[in-house]
Design an enzyme around this catalytic site. Structure first.
Site, PDB file in Angstrom:
ATOM      1  N   ILE A 152     -89.557 -36.590  19.109  1.00 48.95           N
ATOM      2  CA  ILE A 152     -88.610 -37.669  19.395  1.00 48.95           C
ATOM      3  C   ILE A 152     -87.583 -37.795  18.271  1.00 48.95           C
ATOM      4  O   ILE A 152     -86.374 -37.900  18.531  1.00 48.95           O
ATOM      5  CB  ILE A 152     -89.365 -39.005  19.630  1.00 48.95           C
ATOM      6  CG1 ILE A 152     -90.265 -38.862  20.863  1.00 48.95           C
ATOM      7  CG2 ILE A 152     -88.390 -40.167  19.795  1.00 48.95           C
ATOM      8  CD1 ILE A 152     -91.191 -40.032  21.129  1.00 48.95           C
ATOM      9  N   ASP A 171     -89.859 -36.440   6.284  1.00 50.25           N
ATOM     10  CA  ASP A 171     -91.002 -35.943   7.054  1.00 50.25           C
ATOM     11  C   ASP A 171     -91.601 -34.806   6.236  1.00 50.25           C
ATOM     12  O   ASP A 171     -90.983 -33.748   6.091  1.00 50.25           O
ATOM     13  CB  ASP A 171     -90.526 -35.428   8.435  1.00 50.25           C
ATOM     14  CG  ASP A 171     -91.696 -35.000   9.322  1.00 50.25           C
ATOM     15  OD1 ASP A 171     -92.709 -34.524   8.791  1.00 50.25           O
ATOM     16  OD2 ASP A 171     -91.572 -35.131  10.549  1.00 50.25           O
ATOM     17  N   CYS A 230     -89.338 -47.589  17.495  1.00 47.09           N
ATOM     18  CA  CYS A 230     -89.783 -47.278  18.864  1.00 47.09           C
ATOM     19  C   CYS A 230     -91.006 -46.383  18.792  1.00 47.09           C
ATOM     20  O   CYS A 230     -91.276 -45.637  19.731  1.00 47.09           O
ATOM     21  CB  CYS A 230     -88.690 -46.521  19.615  1.00 47.09           C
ATOM     22  SG  CYS A 230     -87.371 -47.564  20.161  1.00 47.09           S
ATOM     23  N   ASP A 256     -89.532 -52.176  19.396  1.00 44.16           N
ATOM     24  CA  ASP A 256     -90.052 -51.963  20.752  1.00 44.16           C
ATOM     25  C   ASP A 256     -91.574 -52.051  20.735  1.00 44.16           C
ATOM     26  O   ASP A 256     -92.201 -52.197  21.765  1.00 44.16           O
ATOM     27  CB  ASP A 256     -89.630 -50.565  21.242  1.00 44.16           C
ATOM     28  CG  ASP A 256     -90.099 -50.287  22.669  1.00 44.16           C
ATOM     29  OD1 ASP A 256     -89.898 -51.165  23.529  1.00 44.16           O
ATOM     30  OD2 ASP A 256     -90.671 -49.210  22.910  1.00 44.16           O
ATOM     31  N   GLU A 261    -100.238 -55.945  20.468  1.00 50.16           N
ATOM     32  CA  GLU A 261     -99.578 -55.930  21.781  1.00 50.16           C
ATOM     33  C   GLU A 261    -100.570 -56.352  22.854  1.00 50.16           C
ATOM     34  O   GLU A 261    -101.750 -56.015  22.742  1.00 50.16           O
ATOM     35  CB  GLU A 261     -99.034 -54.529  22.078  1.00 50.16           C
ATOM     36  CG  GLU A 261     -97.898 -54.140  21.162  1.00 50.16           C
ATOM     37  CD  GLU A 261     -97.250 -52.795  21.521  1.00 50.16           C
ATOM     38  OE1 GLU A 261     -97.530 -52.248  22.605  1.00 50.16           O
ATOM     39  OE2 GLU A 261     -96.466 -52.300  20.699  1.00 50.16           O
ATOM     40  N   HIS A 279     -92.344 -52.779  24.477  1.00 46.17           N
ATOM     41  CA  HIS A 279     -92.859 -51.396  24.528  1.00 46.17           C
ATOM     42  C   HIS A 279     -92.273 -50.658  25.744  1.00 46.17           C
ATOM     43  O   HIS A 279     -93.006 -50.153  26.599  1.00 46.17           O
ATOM     44  CB  HIS A 279     -94.395 -51.406  24.577  1.00 46.17           C
ATOM     45  CG  HIS A 279     -95.003 -50.122  24.104  1.00 46.17           C
ATOM     46  ND1 HIS A 279     -96.135 -50.050  23.350  1.00 46.17           N
ATOM     47  CD2 HIS A 279     -94.619 -48.829  24.291  1.00 46.17           C
ATOM     48  CE1 HIS A 279     -96.444 -48.785  23.091  1.00 46.17           C
ATOM     49  NE2 HIS A 279     -95.526 -48.024  23.661  1.00 46.17           N
ATOM     50  N   LEU A 280     -90.944 -50.623  25.755  1.00 47.82           N
ATOM     51  CA  LEU A 280     -90.230 -50.027  26.896  1.00 47.82           C
ATOM     52  C   LEU A 280     -89.758 -48.609  26.622  1.00 47.82           C
ATOM     53  O   LEU A 280     -89.079 -48.015  27.453  1.00 47.82           O
ATOM     54  CB  LEU A 280     -88.973 -50.865  27.218  1.00 47.82           C
ATOM     55  CG  LEU A 280     -89.167 -52.238  27.853  1.00 47.82           C
ATOM     56  CD1 LEU A 280     -87.813 -52.849  28.191  1.00 47.82           C
ATOM     57  CD2 LEU A 280     -90.019 -52.123  29.117  1.00 47.82           C
ATOM     58  N   GLY A 281     -90.096 -48.067  25.421  1.00 47.69           N
ATOM     59  CA  GLY A 281     -89.551 -46.773  25.025  1.00 47.69           C
ATOM     60  C   GLY A 281     -89.635 -45.702  26.108  1.00 47.69           C
ATOM     61  O   GLY A 281     -88.693 -44.936  26.316  1.00 47.69           O
TER      62      GLY A 281
HETATM   63  N1  NAD Z   1     -92.103 -46.744  22.272  1.00 47.86           N
HETATM   64  C1  NAD Z   1     -92.621 -45.921  23.140  1.00 47.86           C
HETATM   65  O1  NAD Z   1     -92.754 -46.241  24.303  1.00 47.86           O
HETATM   66  C2  NAD Z   1     -93.017 -44.539  22.720  1.00 47.86           C
HETATM   67  C3  NAD Z   1     -92.861 -43.478  23.619  1.00 47.86           C
HETATM   68  C4  NAD Z   1     -93.257 -42.202  23.230  1.00 47.86           C
HETATM   69  C5  NAD Z   1     -93.796 -41.992  21.976  1.00 47.86           C
HETATM   70  N2  NAD Z   1     -93.961 -43.050  21.144  1.00 47.86           N
HETATM   71  C6  NAD Z   1     -94.484 -42.852  19.790  1.00 47.86           C
HETATM   72  O2  NAD Z   1     -93.478 -42.214  19.006  1.00 47.86           O
HETATM   73  C7  NAD Z   1     -94.098 -41.549  17.900  1.00 47.86           C
HETATM   74  C8  NAD Z   1     -93.493 -40.166  17.704  1.00 47.86           C
HETATM   75  O3  NAD Z   1     -93.780 -39.353  18.819  1.00 47.86           O
HETATM   76  P1  NAD Z   1     -93.413 -37.790  18.791  1.00 47.86           P
HETATM   77  O4  NAD Z   1     -93.661 -37.275  20.154  1.00 47.86           O
HETATM   78  O5  NAD Z   1     -92.084 -37.574  18.173  1.00 47.86           O
HETATM   79  O6  NAD Z   1     -94.556 -37.259  17.814  1.00 47.86           O
HETATM   80  P2  NAD Z   1     -94.538 -35.879  16.980  1.00 47.86           P
HETATM   81  O7  NAD Z   1     -95.957 -35.622  16.637  1.00 47.86           O
HETATM   82  O8  NAD Z   1     -93.759 -34.855  17.689  1.00 47.86           O
HETATM   83  O9  NAD Z   1     -93.741 -36.265  15.655  1.00 47.86           O
HETATM   84  C9  NAD Z   1     -94.276 -37.092  14.672  1.00 47.86           C
HETATM   85  C10 NAD Z   1     -93.634 -36.695  13.361  1.00 47.86           C
HETATM   86  O10 NAD Z   1     -94.081 -37.580  12.333  1.00 47.86           O
HETATM   87  C11 NAD Z   1     -94.241 -36.792  11.163  1.00 47.86           C
HETATM   88  N3  NAD Z   1     -95.106 -37.454  10.201  1.00 47.86           N
HETATM   89  C12 NAD Z   1     -96.460 -37.502  10.186  1.00 47.86           C
HETATM   90  N4  NAD Z   1     -96.880 -38.171   9.091  1.00 47.86           N
HETATM   91  C13 NAD Z   1     -95.769 -38.556   8.430  1.00 47.86           C
HETATM   92  C14 NAD Z   1     -95.546 -39.303   7.247  1.00 47.86           C
HETATM   93  N5  NAD Z   1     -96.573 -39.765   6.524  1.00 47.86           N
HETATM   94  N6  NAD Z   1     -94.282 -39.536   6.853  1.00 47.86           N
HETATM   95  C15 NAD Z   1     -93.224 -39.072   7.588  1.00 47.86           C
HETATM   96  N7  NAD Z   1     -93.368 -38.334   8.719  1.00 47.86           N
HETATM   97  C16 NAD Z   1     -94.628 -38.102   9.130  1.00 47.86           C
HETATM   98  C17 NAD Z   1     -94.873 -35.525  11.670  1.00 47.86           C
HETATM   99  O11 NAD Z   1     -94.726 -34.473  10.707  1.00 47.86           O
HETATM  100  C18 NAD Z   1     -94.052 -35.289  12.928  1.00 47.86           C
HETATM  101  O12 NAD Z   1     -92.912 -34.495  12.688  1.00 47.86           O
HETATM  102  C19 NAD Z   1     -95.599 -41.553  18.234  1.00 47.86           C
HETATM  103  O13 NAD Z   1     -96.198 -42.598  17.497  1.00 47.86           O
HETATM  104  C20 NAD Z   1     -95.652 -41.901  19.701  1.00 47.86           C
HETATM  105  O14 NAD Z   1     -96.849 -42.502  20.073  1.00 47.86           O
HETATM  106  C21 NAD Z   1     -93.572 -44.316  21.477  1.00 47.86           C
HETATM  107  O1  3PG Z   2     -96.915 -43.047  23.402  1.00 47.00           O
HETATM  108  C1  3PG Z   2     -96.271 -43.201  24.429  1.00 47.00           C
HETATM  109  O2  3PG Z   2     -96.138 -42.303  25.294  1.00 47.00           O
HETATM  110  C2  3PG Z   2     -95.546 -44.476  24.613  1.00 47.00           C
HETATM  111  O3  3PG Z   2     -95.980 -45.455  23.727  1.00 47.00           O
HETATM  112  C3  3PG Z   2     -95.430 -44.954  26.024  1.00 47.00           C
HETATM  113  O4  3PG Z   2     -96.369 -45.918  26.376  1.00 47.00           O
HETATM  114  P1  3PG Z   2     -96.428 -46.431  27.904  1.00 47.00           P
HETATM  115  O5  3PG Z   2     -96.846 -45.261  28.725  1.00 47.00           O
HETATM  116  O6  3PG Z   2     -97.425 -47.524  27.942  1.00 47.00           O
HETATM  117  O7  3PG Z   2     -95.070 -46.901  28.258  1.00 47.00           O
END
Ligand code: NAD
Ligand code: 3PG
Length: 526
Positions: A152, A171, A230, A256, A261, A279-281
């Protein structure tokens, strides 16, 4: 027997349709309390969830027939993975299906902060026409600080570059080559805090990232910074964020995700400059279709054919190889985890050697398990399938070596991590061809079962140390389960691997570090 799947969170109807098309019985029952869910979970072989259902150890205790949990999304922090693994339940996610959508939400919140869109909308619809109240800032030429540049984070970076922003990223696992490819500058956290006009978080919630934007970190930000989260609640100290908004150190914050939660109350609510979404991401039609289709296909493949894709706690394997490789993969993953937890972001490369009986096996799953263990310390979405790709993206040099001759053990897996300060090596064997045992840690012979909560302690070999360690742990109410010792030479550096019954808090670690002769203490979890 026809497999049965329960969909317990709101999911695109295509998921249920796929299960039915493939001959799987499916029930969609959402909004149940934990007790209600516990009462019915025993009837199902598969559980398809998003983030609302909490697959706790207690729920899984009732899941007597459950074989697979499918997370239609990325984060699996609502699933007790060790509990699922212990019960033989495979946990799968869909690591890429909602990444674009979530990145877009982060960008939307960045715009909303820059132009105070929610406040301006509320004021206008209240008939106030406060044209002079809402002076915004431009994004062009501003610096965006990314904390976490994985799936992301890197999509956010590409969108921000399109907006003509400068992007800096913290990172530890971002390789210089990948940073170059993304067109962003890799920096340390302090540098990011100092330079960023906007900060956006995209890491999982781990022991390393919890509170990464702490009170102290917020105090080191550029005055007037705007912050977007997010990723996961818990990455920011919410009380400190409230104070920073009140003092003007932080000009705006958009969350978000929250530590608790659903967040139905928060001291942040109503604070000027604060924006929130529930939590709408991942909540777009496109992302929900993607993750629903993927999770239903993956779970159906597993339930009907035994195929494993995107599993968090199980490697991909063919049915013939599985029984012989399984204990080796458990050993390899533990060795990778051990290196990841002790060496952190120092690992630049790994060499995986198999010796004796292990040399006769397919080495790929063993390598995959080492990498999954190592990379799993930093990202919750790593599994056997994507660990080698992630390692490559991060510039980790991975070598595989095979020695057919037997050494001191009939079978051995040795993993050597290269770090800026030199090579560090751990090795393990299988007792009775099935039980993984560590036999060497950084050149010190120590025989230990890597399981549960442990402490890795390096100290000066001197009389009385074990007594003072036992006393310190006893005073902290921590029971020692097993104690494994080794040393380089009498009176030299000694190593202890101590299995304890409970997790060890940072405060207790600090107390142990203060004991005479202690050089290093690392809490471990397997
Ligand atoms: N808000 C939402 O609805 C939503 C939706 C999807 C994902 N997410 C969350 O977003 C986050 C990122 O998802 P992603 O798919 O990009 O994950 P990912 O695993 O692809 O990327 C995570 C990154 O964080 C880095 N990282 C790990 N430890 C670290 C540290 N101590 N300092 C700095 N960087 C560090 C990792 O090296 C990696 O590059 C996750 O927590 C996921 O659950 C939230
Ligand atoms: O990690 C995720 O994929 C997001 O936090 C999305 O969560 P949700 O499926 O409840 O919208």
């Amino acid at each position: 027997m026809t497999p049965r799947v329960l969909i317990s969170d709101k999911m695109d109807p295509r998921a249920a349709a796929i299960f039915r098309e493939r001959g799987i019985e499916v029930d969609e029952i959402t909004g149940k309390t934990p007790d209600e869910l516990a009462a019915i979970i025993g009837d199902y072989h598969g559980l398809a969830i998003r983030s609302s259902t909490k697959a706790t150890a207690r729920l899984l205790d009732h899941a007597t027939n459950l074989k697979v949990i499918g997370r239609a999304g990325i984060g699996v922090d609502n699933v007790d993975i060790p509990a699922a693994t212990a019960r033989g339940i495979v946990v799968m996610n869909t690591p890429f299906g909602n990444s674009i959508t979530t990145a877009e939400h982060a960008i939307a919140l960045m715009f909303a902060l820059a132009r105070q869109l929610p406040e301006a909308d509320a004021s206008t619809q209240a008939g106030k026409w406060e044209k002079n109240r809402f002076m915004g800032v431009e994004l062009t030429a501003k610096t965006l600080g990314l904390i976490g540049a994985g799936n992301i984070g890197s999509i956010v970076a590409s969108r921000a570059l399109g907006l003509k922003m400068k992007v800096v990223a913290f990172d530890p696992f971002l390789s210089p080559e990948r940073a170059l490819e993304l067109g962003i500058e890799k920096v340390e956290l302090d540098e990011l805090l100092k330079r960023a006009d906007f900060i956006t978080l995209h890491t999982p919630l781990t022991d390393q990232t919890r509170g990464i934007l702490s009170r102290e970190a917020l105090a080191r930000t550029k005055k007037g910074v705007r912050i977007i989260n997010c990723a996961r609640g818990g990455l920011i100290d919410e009380a400190a964020l409230k104070d920073a908004l009140d003092s003007g150190q932080v000009a705006g914050a958009a969350l978000d995700v929250f530590e608790t939660e659903p967040a139905t109350a928060s001291p942040l609510f109503g604070t000027p400059g604060f924006i929130s979404t529930p939590h709408l991401g991942a909540s777009t039609t496109e992302a929900q279709v993607n993750v629903a289709i993927q999770v239903a296909e993956q779970m159906s493949d597993f339930l009907l054919l035994g195929g494993v894709t995107n599993a968090i706690n199980m490697p991909s394997l063919s049915a013939e190889e599985a029984p012989r490789l399984k204990p080796y993969m458990a050993l390899a993953e533990k060795l990778g985890k051990l290196l990841g937890q002790v060496l952190g972001d120092q690992v630049r490369g790994v060499s995986i050697e198999v010796e004796g009986a292990a040399a006769a096996l397919n080495q790929k799953p063993i390598t995959g398990a080492v990498l999954a263990g190592l990379m799993g310390t930093y990202s919750q979405t790593v599994n056997m399938v994507n660990a080698p790709i992630l390692a490559k993206e991060r510039g980790l040099d991975v070598k595989e070596v095979r020695h057919e001759r037997e050494g001191d053990y009939h079978t051995l897996v040795r993993v050597t991590a290269s770090t800026p300060t030199g090579d560090r090596c751990v090795a393990g064997t299988l007792f009775g061809n099935s039980a993984p045992r560590l036999v060497d840690i950084f050149g010190v012979a120590v025989e230990a079962d890597l399981a549960g909560h442990m402490l890795y302690i390096v100290n000066n070999d001197a009389p009385g140390f074990i007594g003072s360690l036992g006393t310190a742990l006893g005073e902290a109410g921590i029971n020692i389960a097993t104690f494994n010792l080794g040393r380089r030479a009498a009176g030299g550096e000694a190593v202890a691997l101590v299995a304890v019954d409970d997790p060890v808090t940072p405060e207790v670690v600090a107390r142990l570090c203060a004991l005479e002769g202690v050089r290093e203490v690392v809490p471990l979890s397997f």
